[in-house]
Design an enzyme around this catalytic site. Structure first.
Site, PDB file in Angstrom:
ATOM      1  N   HIS A 251       7.342  15.474 -22.582  1.00 39.43           N
ATOM      2  CA  HIS A 251       8.501  16.365 -22.570  1.00 39.43           C
ATOM      3  C   HIS A 251       8.072  17.823 -22.443  1.00 39.43           C
ATOM      4  CE1 HIS A 251      11.430  13.283 -24.573  1.00 39.43           C
ATOM      5  NE2 HIS A 251      11.302  13.118 -23.267  1.00 39.43           N
ATOM      6  N   HIS A 386      11.864   8.534 -12.412  1.00 47.59           N
ATOM      7  CA  HIS A 386      10.721   9.427 -12.590  1.00 47.59           C
ATOM      8  C   HIS A 386       9.714   9.270 -11.459  1.00 47.59           C
ATOM      9  CE1 HIS A 386      11.429  11.296 -16.508  1.00 47.59           C
ATOM     10  NE2 HIS A 386      11.875  10.145 -16.948  1.00 47.59           N
TER      11      HIS A 386
END
Length: 411
Positions: A251, A386
């Site tokens: 993240h 992703h």
């Protein structure tokens, strides 16, 4: 350096196109009869006994909308199917908003998640840019629901979870949903030319940078209702799928890219302000890579660390690699620092060596610290989002959301 892994080489562009086309082929069996997305297994077979979740369906709508813009056969029909699923069976006609998903038997999964609603916005904007039927109605409805239920104007942040009928708000606040809100708001700003959402993204980003700077560039993930960081959240369930304990380096890497995108789109004529945000992005990226990459003598990014940067969950999740590929390329394109292009090549080599499934296609979603394939957190291969984005973001305008950037390239 093997040119196959080198940013901006013809060989790398060809490799990325191969991966992109393979992903689009791998995921094409995702739609249920009504359009919501099945969770995909290791070879792309739909796991029909698992719930059909809104966030996965939205990610597939986003991916295949971009595939349609790229002119890949069949992507338009798949994007239409996903948008239909989001607009119809996953939408709560009684209380508004989107269910978390549906069980295999068609029962409603409880709660209304900010995370899922952010992905509805992303799906709607990408489908709108791709001229998918029903997309404009979807994005209008999604933004209305989000503005009314999830955006906290006073805080400049998003709340996290309501009960199913929007009568009770959870006390939990989290940055994962806010991170994908930034992504969704930037996509909405780009697709609809509405800078209100870019300004909101900046408000979230400023809070996140402040928290990270005060915590040695390791981002607190979990908060109480008054936005007090809960650094011990899930200490007894450290590998939680969505709320793991500690810092999540992936993240930090992803935030670095989003901060860079926002800053360039906001401060293109203000070098001083722009540089301060690029510096923050570089700090986040460097801290995450230092903490998590190759910490046990084997390549890969550890899933989580403690607040001193020591790995806690050492498994490697595919999405962290995808974001590292994205962000290293973006930071090189912005700073021209050779360190970032070297990192990109290192990540691409790791992808080719360990993470790309050369038998079934797509990427292995979870490996242990020795790069053996496992499935304790992410069995199978839930979706393409992703991995697919990492084949495009390195070669598109870093200041623009990826669907809009692709649209701009093909005009």
């Amino acid at each position: 350096m093997n040119k196959k892994y080198q940013l901006n080489s013809k060989e790398n562009k060809d490799f990325q196109k191969f991966l992109r086309d393979e992903l689009l082929s791998f995921g094409k069996r995702f739609p249920s009869e009504s359009g919501s997305s099945y969770y995909l297994g290791d070879d792309g077979t739909p796991w029909t006994d698992r719930p059909r979740e809104t966030w996965i369906t939205c990610r597939m709508a986003h991916v295949y909308s971009i595939g349609k813009m790229l002119g890949v056969d069949g992507c338009g029909e798949l994007a239409e199917a996903a948008i239909k699923g989001i607009s119809e069976e996953l939408y709560d006609k009684k209380s508004s908003g989107w269910y978390a998903g549906l069980t295999a038997n068609g029962d409603i999964l409880p709660d209304k998640q900010c995370y899922a609603h952010a992905f509805v916005i992303l799906a709607g904007t990408s489908a709108y840019l791709a001229d998918v039927n029903g997309a404009k109605e979807l994005i209008d409805k999604a933004l209305k629901v989000y503005d009314e239920k999830f955006w906290d104007e006073k805080e400049g942040l998003a709340v996290d979870t309501w009960n199913t009928d929007f009568t009770e708000l959870s006390s939990y606040r989290g940055l994962n949903a806010n991170m994908h809100t930034v992504e969704a708001f930037l996509a909405a700003a780009d697709a609809l030319s509405d800078d209100k959402y870019r300004v909101r993204a900046g408000r979230i980003i400023d809070r996140v940078i402040s928290w990270a700077k005060d915590n040695n560039w390791r981002i607190p993930e979990h908060f109480t209702s008054d936005w007090t960081a809960d650094l011990e959240c899930n200490i007894d369930n450290k590998a939680d799928q969505f709320k793991p304990y500690g810092a999540t380096p992936g993240h930090g890497i992803e935030w670095a890219r989003l901060i860079t995108q926002w800053a360039i789109s906001t401060y293109k004529d203000d070098n001083s302000s722009l540089q301060s945000y690029i510096d923050a992005a570089v700090n986040l990226y460097n801290t995450a890579i230092s903490d998590a990459w190759n910490r046990n003598g084997e390549p890969g990014i550890a899933y989580t660390t403690d607040w001193e940067g020591v790995p806690v969950v050492t498994d490697r999740m595919h999405w962290t690699l995808a974001e590292a590929i994205n962000t290293s390329a973006v930071l090189y394109n912005v700073t021209e620092d050779i360190k970032f292009s070297n990192d990109y090549a290192m990540f691409m080599e790791y992808l080719d060596t360990c993470v790309h499934d050369k038998t079934n296609g797509s990427w292995f979603h979870q490996l242990d610290e020795h790069n053996n394939v496992i499935g304790t957190v992410w069995p199978g291969k839930s979706d393409l989002y992703h991995a697919f984005q990492s084949t495009l973001i390195p070669y598109n305008d870093v200041s623009v959301s990826i669907a809009k950037a692709v649209k701009n390239q093909i005009k």
